[in-house]
Scaffold this motif. Structure first.
Motif, mmCIF file in Angstrom:
data_model
loop_
_atom_site.group_PDB
_atom_site.id
_atom_site.type_symbol
_atom_site.label_atom_id
_atom_site.label_comp_id
_atom_site.label_asym_id
_atom_site.label_seq_id
_atom_site.Cartn_x
_atom_site.Cartn_y
_atom_site.Cartn_z
ATOM 1 N N VAL A 186 0.833 -1.208 0.000
ATOM 2 C CA VAL A 186 0.000 0.000 0.000
ATOM 3 C C VAL A 186 0.863 1.253 0.000
ATOM 4 O O VAL A 186 0.612 2.193 -0.756
ATOM 5 C CB VAL A 186 -0.966 0.010 1.211
ATOM 6 C CG1 VAL A 186 -1.612 1.384 1.386
ATOM 7 C CG2 VAL A 186 -2.030 -1.058 1.058
ATOM 8 N N CYS B 107 -7.284 7.228 3.358
ATOM 9 C CA CYS B 107 -7.303 5.890 3.931
ATOM 10 C C CYS B 107 -8.117 5.878 5.220
ATOM 11 O O CYS B 107 -8.356 6.919 5.825
ATOM 12 C CB CYS B 107 -5.885 5.377 4.191
ATOM 13 S SG CYS B 107 -4.924 6.336 5.366
ATOM 14 N N ASP C 163 -6.717 1.476 2.034
ATOM 15 C CA ASP C 163 -6.620 2.496 0.991
ATOM 16 C C ASP C 163 -8.005 2.638 0.368
ATOM 17 O O ASP C 163 -8.495 1.699 -0.251
ATOM 18 C CB ASP C 163 -5.591 2.051 -0.047
ATOM 19 C CG ASP C 163 -5.430 3.013 -1.204
ATOM 20 O OD1 ASP C 163 -6.260 3.937 -1.355
ATOM 21 O OD2 ASP C 163 -4.480 2.835 -1.980
ATOM 22 N N TYR D 139 -8.651 -1.255 -3.726
ATOM 23 C CA TYR D 139 -7.378 -1.888 -3.491
ATOM 24 C C TYR D 139 -7.516 -3.371 -3.198
ATOM 25 O O TYR D 139 -6.632 -4.164 -3.465
ATOM 26 C CB TYR D 139 -6.664 -1.202 -2.305
ATOM 27 C CG TYR D 139 -5.203 -1.522 -2.272
ATOM 28 C CD1 TYR D 139 -4.713 -2.559 -1.475
ATOM 29 C CD2 TYR D 139 -4.286 -0.815 -3.038
ATOM 30 C CE1 TYR D 139 -3.374 -2.861 -1.449
ATOM 31 C CE2 TYR D 139 -2.950 -1.123 -3.016
ATOM 32 C CZ TYR D 139 -2.504 -2.140 -2.228
ATOM 33 O OH TYR D 139 -1.176 -2.455 -2.212
#
Length: 158
Positions: A72, A125, A147, A152
């Motif tokens: 990430v 996030c 995220d 994601y």
């Protein structure tokens, strides 16, 4: 079927669903069982989590990071373990300061804040965090970061 038993070890209680089998396995001496330490449990959770997770020292230093959190943010595990929250999040945001206050007050917190990738890209996030005390009496945090700038979760299994 009998109700689940609980065995006390120090100040911790462990739920035993099949007490008879448990006692047979240890010949009636549950005191011989070595239950995992708090650190071992959290390390196992961290290593097996599909979500981006890390363990911190409660003062902003990353102690352990799983592969997903490294993906990430764009760091290697070695790099991630040298970072602090100042490099990973916009700590000047009021939302971030509120999140820290909530965690100190309640022992847990969640917030929508801004993450910062290795390449400098900022992204929205969601972070959740709990405080725990490890077996050495040290304050630790376990944190999960999601995220939310894109889907994601599709790339978790690549």
């Amino acid at each position: 079927m009998k109700a689940p038993a609980h065995i006390e070890s120090g100040n911790k209680f462990y739920r035993i669903d099949n007490q008879e089998k448990y006692l047979q396995d240890f010949r009636g001496h549950p005191e011989l069982v070595k239950f995992p330490s708090t650190s071992e449990v959290f390390h196992a959770v961290l290593e097996n989590a599909f979500y981006a997770s890390c363990i911190g020292n409660g003062e902003g230093k990353t102690l352990e990071a799983n592969e997903t959190v490294c993906k990430v943010f764009g760091y290697t595990t070695k790099e991630m373990n040298k970072l602090t929250t100042k490099e990973l999040f916009d700590v000047r945001e009021n939302k971030y300061l509120g999140y820290l206050c909530q965690r100190e007050r309640n022992g847990r917190a969640k917030a929508k804040i801004t993450g910062i990738r290795k390449n400098g890209e900022r992204f929205p996030c969601e972070i959740t965090s709990i405080i725990f005390i490890d077996d050495d009496g040290e304050k630790r945090t376990i944190n999960t970061v999601l995220d939310i700038s894109r889907n994601y979760s599709n790339s978790l299994f690549e």
